[in-house]
Structures are given as structure tokens and as C-alpha cells.
Design an enzyme around this catalytic site. Structure first.
Site, PDB file in Angstrom:
ATOM      1  N   SER A  38       0.846  -1.183   0.000  1.00  0.00           N
ATOM      2  CA  SER A  38       0.000   0.000   0.000  1.00  0.00           C
ATOM      3  C   SER A  38       0.883   1.234   0.000  1.00  0.00           C
ATOM      4  CB  SER A  38      -0.887   0.011   1.245  1.00  0.00           C
ATOM      5  OG  SER A  38      -1.715  -1.120   1.305  1.00  0.00           O
ATOM      6  N   HIS A  56     -10.553  -3.834  -3.982  1.00  0.00           N
ATOM      7  CA  HIS A  56     -10.538  -4.963  -4.907  1.00  0.00           C
ATOM      8  C   HIS A  56     -11.900  -5.129  -5.599  1.00  0.00           C
ATOM      9  CE1 HIS A  56      -6.501  -5.635  -3.714  1.00  0.00           C
ATOM     10  NE2 HIS A  56      -6.766  -6.181  -2.551  1.00  0.00           N
TER      11      HIS A  56
END
Length: 281
Positions: free
Chosen positions: A61, A152
């Protein structure tokens, strides 16, 4: 004869990451003497492994990268950017963004970029509870949380669970920054490999991304295995969201987006200031 150098590359078991790595997996890409091992784990698990310096290359991330910059550089390819779209907050009921301050919000990990974007959006700490990212829609639908921060493929399937969007953080970020994409994930390469190896690994990954884009049908067929129930049409849509020109090269706007995201996180006291932000390749 020189032995291949083993390199572990961590990425999420998702359709977009699988699409990116298809060229390597199918043997179509010259790995320049490196022996590539894929390590498939959820992004928060990969963030933690990178914090321990375990993997030579890993998807991370951008939020977590603030804690990794001393030991890892960012590859200039392999990014996931939300260009006017991105993580969404969903709920069972019709909530307004101002309602979220009183909500219990399920999040996919405290060091995900989605969590940092949510913190910047709210302007303060939220009442959050961590869930595996693939369990968030179920948690909200069952009432275990009032709202959920979805990443996602859940960004395409939330309505199947009877949920509705409260806010799209990628759209909010673009409006806030005058058109910048929201930087979500990147590929980090360990600095102790040395400049030559780091640049070679960037070349290998970029060639793999290019191969997938140039051989879309076969790369999509491979990616479908990682779609967690997505049909081909939704898998294609999801891959197009996160494997595109930003993935081949951040470009100056993409690099500026990363700098600003991390700078705003530091100004808010959420992440430490990043003094060394390098894009390799």
C-alpha cells in the site's frame, strides 16, 4: 555457469495483480537470470512482511510505504491508481458522508491506502474495525459493521449484497486535488539488492505488464482464476480499472499524486514524513 538469483515477489491473489504477472508466470518474459517465486498474500499481510524486510519485491500500500521508504524504493511500474474512482464506503442504508463519523466502519487494514484516504476524507479518526478485505461486504450486510471500506473486486459487486455507496474516495480525491489519481498500491523493491538488480527487476515487471496488455485474452483467462466469483465481463472491467497506462509508468502526475498523498498523511499526523521517495526505472 551462473546460478539464477532467487527473487521473491509478493502480490495479492487478485485478478489485476495476476494479469500483471502473467507474462512472468507463462514464461514469455526474459527474467534476466533471476529465478522468480511468486508469494500470494493479502495486501495487509504483504505490508507487514515488507515492514520486516522479508521479500525482495512486494506489492505494498502507498500508505504503508511511508514506513518502508528507508529500506525499499518504489518501482516506476506496477502501480494501482484510482483515476476518479477508488475504494468506496458502502452501507446497508442510505447514509450521507457526514453520517460516517458515528458509524462503525469495517476496514481492510490500518495501513492500507484506503484507510488513509478514509482518514483524510473524514478529517479525523473513525471508529474502525479490521476485517479481511474479502469479508467486508458480508460483515456490513450482516450488521457486524455499519459501513464498510471496500477495495478490490468488491467495488463492482457490493450491490449484489444489497449495499449502496456512501462515498467514492477516488472521486473525492480527484476533486480535492484538481484531477490527480488516488495512489493505492505500488511495487516496492528492496534497496539492498543494489541499483543494477533493482533496475533489472523493474524491466522484468514492465515487460510482464506489457505482455498482458498485448495478449489480453490469454492474460484475462489466467486472471479469471483469481476473480473470486467475478464473471469474465466484470474481471475485464476490474483489470481495466487497475492495469492501464498508470501501471506501465506513474508519469509525473502519478508521482505527484504519491507525493501529495503521503504529504497529506504526514500533515494529518497519520504517517511519518517520507524523506526519501525514489521511483526506480
Amino acid at each position: 555457469m551462473t546460478q539464477p538469483r532467487a527473487i521473491r515477489i509478493g502480490h495479492s491473489p487478485d485478478a489485476d495483480d495476476a494479469f500483471m504477472f502473467y507474462g512472468i508466470v507463462c514464461g514469455a518474459v526474459d527474467t534476466e537470470g533471476f529465478e522468480i517465486e511468486q508469494v500470494l498474500e493479502g495486501i495487509e499481510s504483504l505490508n507487514r512482511r515488507a515492514l520486516r524486510g522479508e521479500l525482495e519485491v512486494s506489492a505494498v500500500s502507498i500508505h504503508a510505504y511511508a514506513y518502508l521508504a528507508r529500506d525499499y524504493a518504489l518501482m516506476n511500474c506496477g502501480a494501482s491508481m484510482g483515476d476518479g474512482y477508488g475504494p468506496i464506503v458502502v452501507a446497508r442504508e442510505a447514509l450521507t458522508p457526514s453520517d460516517l463519523g458515528a458509524c462503525r466502519i469495517a476496514i481492510p487494514g490500518r495501513r492500507t491506502s484506503a484507510a488513509l484516504a478514509l482518514r483524510l476524507f473524514l478529517g479525523r479518526e473513525a471508529r474502525v474495525q479490521e476485517f479481511p478485505f474479502e469479508k467486508i461486504l458480508e460483515a456490513v450486510a450482516r450488521g457486524e459493521a455499519d459501513a464498510g471500506l471496500v477495495i478490490h473486486e468488491g467495488q463492482l459487486t457490493y450491490a449484489d449484497d444489497g449495499l449502496q455507496v456512501v462515498v467514492d474516495l477516488g472521486h473525492w480525491w480527484r476533486e480535492r486535488t484538481g484531477g490527480l489519481p488516488l495512489p493505492l498500491g505500488g511495487n516496492a523493491v528492496r534497496r539492498d539488492l543494489g541499483d543494477e538488480a533493482m533496475r533489472a527487476l523493474v524491466r522484468i515487471l514492465r515487460r510482464s505488464i506489457e505482455y498482458g496488455l498485448e495478449h489480453r485474452e490469454e492474460a484475462l483467462a489466467y486472471a479469471l482464476q483469481f476473480g473470486r466469483g467475478l464473471d469474465r465481463e466484470r474481471t475485464d472491467r476490474f483489470v481495466r480499472m487497475y492495469v492501464n497506462e498508470w501501471t506501465l509508468d506513474y508519469g509525473e502526475r502519478g508521482r505527484e499524486a504519491v507525493r501529495r498523498f503521503l504529504a497529506e498523511g504526514a500533515a494529518a499526523g497519520v504517517v511519518p514524513p517520507v524523506e526519501r521517495l525514489d521511483f526506480i526505472g
